[in-house]
Scaffold this motif. Sequence first.
Motif, PDB file in Angstrom:
ATOM      1  N   GLU A 176     -64.867   9.072  21.153  1.00 11.15           N
ATOM      2  CA  GLU A 176     -63.484   8.721  20.880  1.00 11.15           C
ATOM      3  C   GLU A 176     -63.229   7.235  21.131  1.00 11.15           C
ATOM      4  O   GLU A 176     -62.551   6.562  20.350  1.00 11.15           O
ATOM      5  CB  GLU A 176     -62.544   9.572  21.741  1.00 11.15           C
ATOM      6  N   ALA A 177     -63.789   6.709  22.236  1.00  7.49           N
ATOM      7  CA  ALA A 177     -63.587   5.291  22.529  1.00  7.49           C
ATOM      8  C   ALA A 177     -64.201   4.409  21.460  1.00  7.49           C
ATOM      9  O   ALA A 177     -63.619   3.383  21.076  1.00  7.49           O
ATOM     10  CB  ALA A 177     -64.196   4.954  23.894  1.00  7.49           C
ATOM     11  N   GLN A 178     -65.367   4.792  20.966  1.00  9.79           N
ATOM     12  CA  GLN A 178     -66.011   4.020  19.916  1.00  9.79           C
ATOM     13  C   GLN A 178     -65.107   3.931  18.689  1.00  9.79           C
ATOM     14  O   GLN A 178     -64.898   2.863  18.119  1.00  9.79           O
ATOM     15  CB  GLN A 178     -67.348   4.650  19.543  1.00  9.79           C
ATOM     16  N   ARG A 179     -64.552   5.082  18.303  1.00  9.11           N
ATOM     17  CA  ARG A 179     -63.688   5.095  17.123  1.00  9.11           C
ATOM     18  C   ARG A 179     -62.402   4.314  17.362  1.00  9.11           C
ATOM     19  O   ARG A 179     -61.993   3.474  16.547  1.00  9.11           O
ATOM     20  CB  ARG A 179     -63.347   6.540  16.751  1.00  9.11           C
ATOM     21  N   VAL A 180     -61.788   4.573  18.514  1.00  5.12           N
ATOM     22  CA  VAL A 180     -60.498   3.952  18.808  1.00  5.12           C
ATOM     23  C   VAL A 180     -60.620   2.439  18.936  1.00  5.12           C
ATOM     24  O   VAL A 180     -59.823   1.678  18.367  1.00  5.12           O
ATOM     25  CB  VAL A 180     -59.891   4.562  20.085  1.00  5.12           C
ATOM     26  N   MET A 181     -61.636   1.959  19.679  1.00  2.00           N
ATOM     27  CA  MET A 181     -61.745   0.521  19.902  1.00  2.00           C
ATOM     28  C   MET A 181     -62.152  -0.219  18.634  1.00  2.00           C
ATOM     29  O   MET A 181     -61.727  -1.356  18.400  1.00  2.00           O
ATOM     30  CB  MET A 181     -62.735   0.235  21.037  1.00  2.00           C
ATOM     31  N   ALA A 182     -62.964   0.399  17.798  1.00  2.00           N
ATOM     32  CA  ALA A 182     -63.295  -0.232  16.522  1.00  2.00           C
ATOM     33  C   ALA A 182     -62.040  -0.406  15.681  1.00  2.00           C
ATOM     34  O   ALA A 182     -61.832  -1.448  15.041  1.00  2.00           O
ATOM     35  CB  ALA A 182     -64.327   0.606  15.771  1.00  2.00           C
ATOM     36  N   ASP A 183     -61.184   0.596  15.699  1.00  2.00           N
ATOM     37  CA  ASP A 183     -59.952   0.517  14.914  1.00  2.00           C
ATOM     38  C   ASP A 183     -58.987  -0.510  15.499  1.00  2.00           C
ATOM     39  O   ASP A 183     -58.363  -1.282  14.767  1.00  2.00           O
ATOM     40  CB  ASP A 183     -59.295   1.900  14.868  1.00  2.00           C
ATOM     41  N   ARG A 184     -58.904  -0.544  16.829  1.00  2.00           N
ATOM     42  CA  ARG A 184     -57.940  -1.448  17.459  1.00  2.00           C
ATOM     43  C   ARG A 184     -58.346  -2.913  17.327  1.00  2.00           C
ATOM     44  O   ARG A 184     -57.497  -3.804  17.423  1.00  2.00           O
ATOM     45  CB  ARG A 184     -57.799  -1.095  18.939  1.00  2.00           C
ATOM     46  N   THR A 185     -59.629  -3.184  17.171  1.00  8.87           N
ATOM     47  CA  THR A 185     -60.090  -4.577  17.165  1.00  8.87           C
ATOM     48  C   THR A 185     -60.530  -5.079  15.794  1.00  8.87           C
ATOM     49  O   THR A 185     -60.902  -6.239  15.663  1.00  8.87           O
ATOM     50  CB  THR A 185     -61.276  -4.738  18.142  1.00  8.87           C
ATOM     51  N   LYS A 186     -60.470  -4.233  14.783  1.00  8.99           N
ATOM     52  CA  LYS A 186     -61.074  -4.594  13.495  1.00  8.99           C
ATOM     53  C   LYS A 186     -60.425  -5.802  12.836  1.00  8.99           C
ATOM     54  O   LYS A 186     -61.077  -6.535  12.082  1.00  8.99           O
ATOM     55  CB  LYS A 186     -61.032  -3.403  12.541  1.00  8.99           C
ATOM     56  N   ASP A 187     -59.148  -6.060  13.107  1.00 11.68           N
ATOM     57  CA  ASP A 187     -58.453  -7.169  12.453  1.00 11.68           C
ATOM     58  C   ASP A 187     -58.243  -8.373  13.361  1.00 11.68           C
ATOM     59  O   ASP A 187     -57.565  -9.332  12.975  1.00 11.68           O
ATOM     60  CB  ASP A 187     -57.091  -6.683  11.922  1.00 11.68           C
ATOM     61  N   LEU A 188     -58.816  -8.348  14.560  1.00 12.23           N
ATOM     62  CA  LEU A 188     -58.642  -9.474  15.470  1.00 12.23           C
ATOM     63  C   LEU A 188     -59.542 -10.637  15.066  1.00 12.23           C
ATOM     64  O   LEU A 188     -60.649 -10.432  14.564  1.00 12.23           O
ATOM     65  CB  LEU A 188     -58.972  -9.052  16.906  1.00 12.23           C
ATOM     66  N   PRO A 189     -59.098 -11.865  15.299  1.00 15.61           N
ATOM     67  CA  PRO A 189     -59.935 -13.034  14.974  1.00 15.61           C
ATOM     68  C   PRO A 189     -61.241 -13.012  15.747  1.00 15.61           C
ATOM     69  O   PRO A 189     -61.263 -12.685  16.933  1.00 15.61           O
ATOM     70  CB  PRO A 189     -59.053 -14.213  15.400  1.00 15.61           C
ATOM     71  N   ASP A 190     -62.327 -13.352  15.085  1.00 16.77           N
ATOM     72  CA  ASP A 190     -63.628 -13.395  15.758  1.00 16.77           C
ATOM     73  C   ASP A 190     -64.508 -14.514  15.214  1.00 16.77           C
ATOM     74  O   ASP A 190     -65.730 -14.431  15.263  1.00 16.77           O
ATOM     75  CB  ASP A 190     -64.349 -12.056  15.618  1.00 16.77           C
ATOM     76  N   GLU A 191     -63.878 -15.574  14.725  1.00 14.50           N
ATOM     77  CA  GLU A 191     -64.644 -16.650  14.091  1.00 14.50           C
ATOM     78  C   GLU A 191     -65.636 -17.300  15.056  1.00 14.50           C
ATOM     79  O   GLU A 191     -66.811 -17.497  14.716  1.00 14.50           O
ATOM     80  CB  GLU A 191     -63.700 -17.713  13.517  1.00 14.50           C
ATOM     81  N   ALA A 192     -65.185 -17.628  16.257  1.00 12.75           N
ATOM     82  CA  ALA A 192     -66.070 -18.294  17.217  1.00 12.75           C
ATOM     83  C   ALA A 192     -67.199 -17.362  17.631  1.00 12.75           C
ATOM     84  O   ALA A 192     -68.366 -17.761  17.664  1.00 12.75           O
ATOM     85  CB  ALA A 192     -65.269 -18.749  18.436  1.00 12.75           C
ATOM     86  N   PHE A 193     -66.856 -16.113  17.947  1.00 19.37           N
ATOM     87  CA  PHE A 193     -67.873 -15.161  18.378  1.00 19.37           C
ATOM     88  C   PHE A 193     -68.903 -14.930  17.277  1.00 19.37           C
ATOM     89  O   PHE A 193     -70.112 -14.935  17.528  1.00 19.37           O
ATOM     90  CB  PHE A 193     -67.216 -13.844  18.771  1.00 19.37           C
ATOM     91  N   SER A 194     -68.445 -14.707  16.059  1.00 18.11           N
ATOM     92  CA  SER A 194     -69.370 -14.441  14.953  1.00 18.11           C
ATOM     93  C   SER A 194     -70.292 -15.623  14.693  1.00 18.11           C
ATOM     94  O   SER A 194     -71.470 -15.448  14.366  1.00 18.11           O
ATOM     95  CB  SER A 194     -68.582 -14.104  13.685  1.00 18.11           C
ATOM     96  N   LYS A 195     -69.779 -16.821  14.848  1.00 24.92           N
ATOM     97  CA  LYS A 195     -70.566 -18.021  14.591  1.00 24.92           C
ATOM     98  C   LYS A 195     -71.550 -18.309  15.723  1.00 24.92           C
ATOM     99  O   LYS A 195     -72.696 -18.726  15.474  1.00 24.92           O
ATOM    100  CB  LYS A 195     -69.645 -19.220  14.405  1.00 24.92           C
TER     101      LYS A 195
END
Length: 251
Positions: free
Chosen positions: A99-118
């Motif tokens: 449940e946490a995997q599903r919920v946290m993926a949904d809650r964070t999917k639209d958050l900015p992550d440019e620095a982390f991804s780079k």
Amino acid sequence: MRKTIGTVVLALAVAAPFTLAAQEEEAEASSYIYASYFTCTNSMFDAVDAEMEQHLVPVYDAAVKDGTLSGWGWLAHHTGGHWNRIFYHVSESMEGLLEAQRVMADRTKDLPDEAFSKACGAHEDYIWENVAGNGVTGDRGSAAMSVYQVCDINREERADELVKTVFAPLYDKAIKEGKIKSWGWSSHVVGGKYRKLSTMSGDSFEAILKARGEILEALYDDGENKDAWEFTEICHSHSDYLWNVQQEGRR
């Protein structure tokens, strides 16, 4: 955080089917930790940490508050090998994991992550089972030490037994005396070569290292503690890291 941080953290816990009292005790104590060890670009540490603090901290703290997670954390490298950031979270059951995997993926999917991804293009994932200590459920200090152990897979249960019976009283005494804040011993479930994880936290690296030195002296200096030397034979090599505990949440 589009399929990055939001989906790399999961957890599970299974209570052993003993007597009802043992089940309750095990369920209370058990937790599994999913830890992702990142290798990030040094020049972007500040940007990555700021992105984490601004966008992820409120979401993960809220998840602890509402019971989705038992805990989570973001640690920054001080001394050690090539990993320089850890992102982890904790849960208490298989149902909670999924449940946490599903919920946290949904809650964070639209958050900015440019620095982390780079910056954080490489990582290693481990799932650890917490076996002993209060390092997962208790309060932790701002400085932490991790010792990643390479052990004989055929003798790991004996290593756990030795930690619980020989090492634990010394760690617990150090907590009682205020020398450290927490300690933990975790066992490999999924991941790379490291089979066991020993952790300590305290108010400073100096305090942790001093307490660790005193514990090792008590265990090994007289050369006659056969249990301690047996442990060393089972877990025969290790890698040490010191971590700054930048963000952590606990239920």
